[in-house]
Write an enzyme that holds these catalytic residues in place. Structure first.
Site, PDB file in Angstrom:
ATOM      1  N   HIS A 253      -0.842 -31.639  13.843  1.00 49.92           N
ATOM      2  CA  HIS A 253      -0.603 -30.456  13.020  1.00 49.92           C
ATOM      3  C   HIS A 253       0.242 -30.781  11.789  1.00 49.92           C
ATOM      4  O   HIS A 253       0.653 -29.894  11.052  1.00 49.92           O
ATOM      5  CB  HIS A 253       0.106 -29.393  13.894  1.00 49.92           C
ATOM      6  CG  HIS A 253       0.137 -28.035  13.300  1.00 49.92           C
ATOM      7  ND1 HIS A 253       1.316 -27.387  12.966  1.00 49.92           N
ATOM      8  CD2 HIS A 253      -0.858 -27.174  12.974  1.00 49.92           C
ATOM      9  CE1 HIS A 253       1.050 -26.198  12.480  1.00 49.92           C
ATOM     10  NE2 HIS A 253      -0.258 -26.038  12.465  1.00 49.92           N
ATOM     11  N   LYS A 255       1.519 -32.117   8.066  1.00 50.69           N
ATOM     12  CA  LYS A 255       1.037 -32.105   6.681  1.00 50.69           C
ATOM     13  C   LYS A 255       1.930 -33.062   5.904  1.00 50.69           C
ATOM     14  O   LYS A 255       3.072 -32.732   5.567  1.00 50.69           O
ATOM     15  CB  LYS A 255       1.111 -30.714   6.052  1.00 50.69           C
ATOM     16  CG  LYS A 255       0.126 -29.701   6.641  1.00 50.69           C
ATOM     17  CD  LYS A 255       0.721 -28.920   7.752  1.00 50.69           C
ATOM     18  CE  LYS A 255      -0.240 -27.880   8.301  1.00 50.69           C
ATOM     19  NZ  LYS A 255       0.257 -27.307   9.576  1.00 50.69           N
ATOM     20  N   ASP A 260       3.260 -43.992  -3.130  1.00 56.78           N
ATOM     21  CA  ASP A 260       3.986 -45.192  -3.567  1.00 56.78           C
ATOM     22  C   ASP A 260       5.357 -45.359  -2.911  1.00 56.78           C
ATOM     23  O   ASP A 260       6.197 -46.110  -3.419  1.00 56.78           O
ATOM     24  CB  ASP A 260       4.148 -45.204  -5.095  1.00 56.78           C
ATOM     25  CG  ASP A 260       2.818 -45.440  -5.801  1.00 56.78           C
ATOM     26  OD1 ASP A 260       1.843 -45.815  -5.129  1.00 56.78           O
ATOM     27  OD2 ASP A 260       2.757 -45.223  -7.028  1.00 56.78           O
ATOM     28  N   LYS A 436       6.884 -22.011   7.542  1.00 54.48           N
ATOM     29  CA  LYS A 436       7.720 -22.287   8.718  1.00 54.48           C
ATOM     30  C   LYS A 436       9.086 -22.730   8.202  1.00 54.48           C
ATOM     31  O   LYS A 436       9.359 -23.930   8.038  1.00 54.48           O
ATOM     32  CB  LYS A 436       7.105 -23.394   9.579  1.00 54.48           C
ATOM     33  CG  LYS A 436       5.624 -23.149   9.973  1.00 54.48           C
ATOM     34  CD  LYS A 436       4.699 -23.842   9.035  1.00 54.48           C
ATOM     35  CE  LYS A 436       3.257 -23.938   9.507  1.00 54.48           C
ATOM     36  NZ  LYS A 436       2.631 -22.827  10.091  1.00 54.48           N
TER      37      LYS A 436
END
Length: 517
Positions: A253, A255, A260, A436
């Site tokens: 879940h 993200k 770099d 969240k």
């Protein structure tokens, strides 16, 4: 009429329909076995009844969340044959053990590359012992150190994050790492995809990891192979297979975007058009994210590489040093506060995501402001929020007014009256809020992927960015107060009392099984 039959054929013969039918066939087989044993073999039925009782006792004594135990114990006592067979199928599988062992080994082997700077920890000990203890815990048991010299830019909506992400991706010179739960074709992904293809042609190493269930019905079949042909190294985390298996519960879940080694993005925003309001699904989509630059990016770099190598399955370790930032111009020489990017895994015994939240709640003195799309808290969270509110802390929660899952909202509503009675103030956003966020006392904030539900706290791979005395903390607070004033409605005890008997009954039943949903 031809269009209708063509559309019907596409649905009937689609991958989704095949998966649903295969799963349904397995459930029907279990039900058939249950009824056959119940009707034609009392000896076997009673054997399973005894076995179900034994399993219930075994589960009761396991070191698990009580609500999760209850969700299994009730079916084991009510329908012992079906529940016993289901329990053994779902909890005793080689695939789950294999992934768990691979994860443990990978975290152990990469630990030397995630060493805590003791000078930073010593400074923190002098400045705030509570935050020092939290940082020490996350380092020792979660595997991620805390940093100085890291800046944080807060994005109030997905559109802001998208614009910054496009800008930073175009500047990439060495590597791009992307790890997302959902990728869906549309304006957002099309633009990012084009940049990735161009960067791959320029010699930039591009790696993409996406979840096999989150993107299951959104991307074409074998989309990862298409990306590989374009020069983008790609893996699908835990591809969804039509087999009843506990490993299917453990989704990626997270993200994460790392560029770099000096820039990273984190938050609730997936790569799909609804997250930037280019497509409307549940009213206005309110989401948040952060961009960090500096030393703290290394945690996200290693987090991605750990997961990549587990999924890759080759057993080979990277030369991790090659992913340290080369362009020092993008690295801040100094920055106020401390930043701790951290991850949480369902395959170990540490509930890092929940314990960080509990630490913020338990140490709050003035206020705690929380946004979450899914409010299904366990007993520990409810108790902590209630105690904070009773002790005089201003505790406020914002949840969606327009839900994306009706049953999740139904369960959430079952907590409203209880929390309000404890002194917690609850508000609903006039759209869908997917952010969240935690923010407390003008000094501490968390922005990440971790919802206040069982899936995020116990079943998913998650990640977040913890901030202490970073300027962005006040931006998180200001954003909360702004939407509270302009876009939210407070839920009262009267609102809870007006719910129909049927609605309350549905919520009560769903709440029992919420850890398994």
């Amino acid at each position: 009429m031809t269009k209708f039959w063509k559309k019907l054929a596409n649905v009937v013969f689609s991958q989704r329909t095949t998966i649903i039918l295969l799963l349904l066939a397995q459930v029907l087989f279990l039900l058939f076995t249950f009824f056959q044993l119940s009707e034609h073999s009392s000896a076997i039925y009673y054997t399973f009844t005894v076995l179900g009782l034994a399993l219930a006792v075994y589960i009761l004594n396991k070191p698990q969340n009580p609500a999760y135990k209850l969700a299994w114990i009730i079916p084991l006592l009510a329908i012992p044959v079906f529940a016993t067979i289901a329990y053994f199928i779902l909890t005793n599988q080689y695939s789950t053990r294999r992934v768990r062992n691979a994860h443990i080994k990978k975290c152990a082997s990469t630990k030397p590359y995630l060493r805590q700077d003791q000078d930073v920890l010593t400074e923190l000990d002098i400045e705030d012992k509570n935050v020092y203890r939290l940082a020490r815990y996350v380092d020792k048991y979660g595997g991620y150190p805390i940093y100085k010299n890291t800046t944080v830019e807060y994005f109030r909506v997905g559109e802001e994050k998208f614009a910054a992400m496009v800008r930073e991706l175009k500047k990439a010179e060495h590597f791009i790492f992307l790890e997302y739960f959902i990728i869906d074709q549309g304006e957002m992904w099309d633009e990012i995809h084009q940049i990735l293809v161009e960067k791959a042609k320029q010699g930039v190493e591009v790696r993409l990891l996406y979840d096999g269930m989150g993107s299951q019905h959104l991307l074409p079949f074998r989309y990862d192979k298409k990306l590989e042909a374009e020069g983008i190294r790609c893996h699908v985390f835990n591809p969804f297979r039509p087999m009843l298996s506990s490993i299917q519960n453990n989704r990626d879940h997270r993200k994460i975007c790392v560029i770099d080694g000096h820039t990273a993005f984190n938050g609730g925003v997936n790569l799909a058009d609804e997250y930037i309001n280019r497509k409307e699904r549940f009213g206005h989509w309110k989401d948040t994210a952060v961009m960090i630059k500096g030393d703290g990016v290394w945690n996200f770099t290693m987090m991605f590489l750990q997961m990549w190598e587990i999924v890759d399955g080759e057993g080979l370790a990277s030369d991790y040093d090659q992913f340290l930032p080369e362009n020092t111009d993008e690295m801040p020489k100094s920055a106020p506060g401390y930043v701790l990017p951290y991850g949480d895994s369902p395959l170990d015994t540490e509930n890092v995501g929940e314990l960080v939240y509990l630490d913020i709640i338990n140490n709050a003195r003035d206020y705690i402001y929380i946004t979450t799309p899914y409010l299904i808290p366990d007993n520990e969270i409810v108790t902590a929020l209630g105690y904070a509110a009773k002790s005089g802390v201003d505790v406020r929660l914002i949840t969606p007014g327009i839900p994306d899952k009706w049953y999740v909202r139904s369960i959430a509503k079952s907590y409203y009256k209880e929390l309000i009675a404890l002194g917690v103030k609850i508000y609903e956003y006039n759209g869908f809020i997917h952010a969240k966020n935690f923010v407390s006392d003008d000094k501490t904030a968390v922005v990440g992927t971790i919802n206040l539900d069982y899936r995020s706290l116990y079943l998913h791979f998650e990640c977040a960015t913890y901030m202490y005395k970073v300027p962005a903390v006040m931006e998180v607070k200001a954003d909360f107060l702004n939407i509270l004033e302009k876009n939210c409605v407070e839920i009262t005890v009267h609102d809870c009392a007006e719910r129909s008997l049927w609605s309350r009954m549905v919520s009560a039943v769903l709440r029992i099984f919420s850890p398994l949903l």
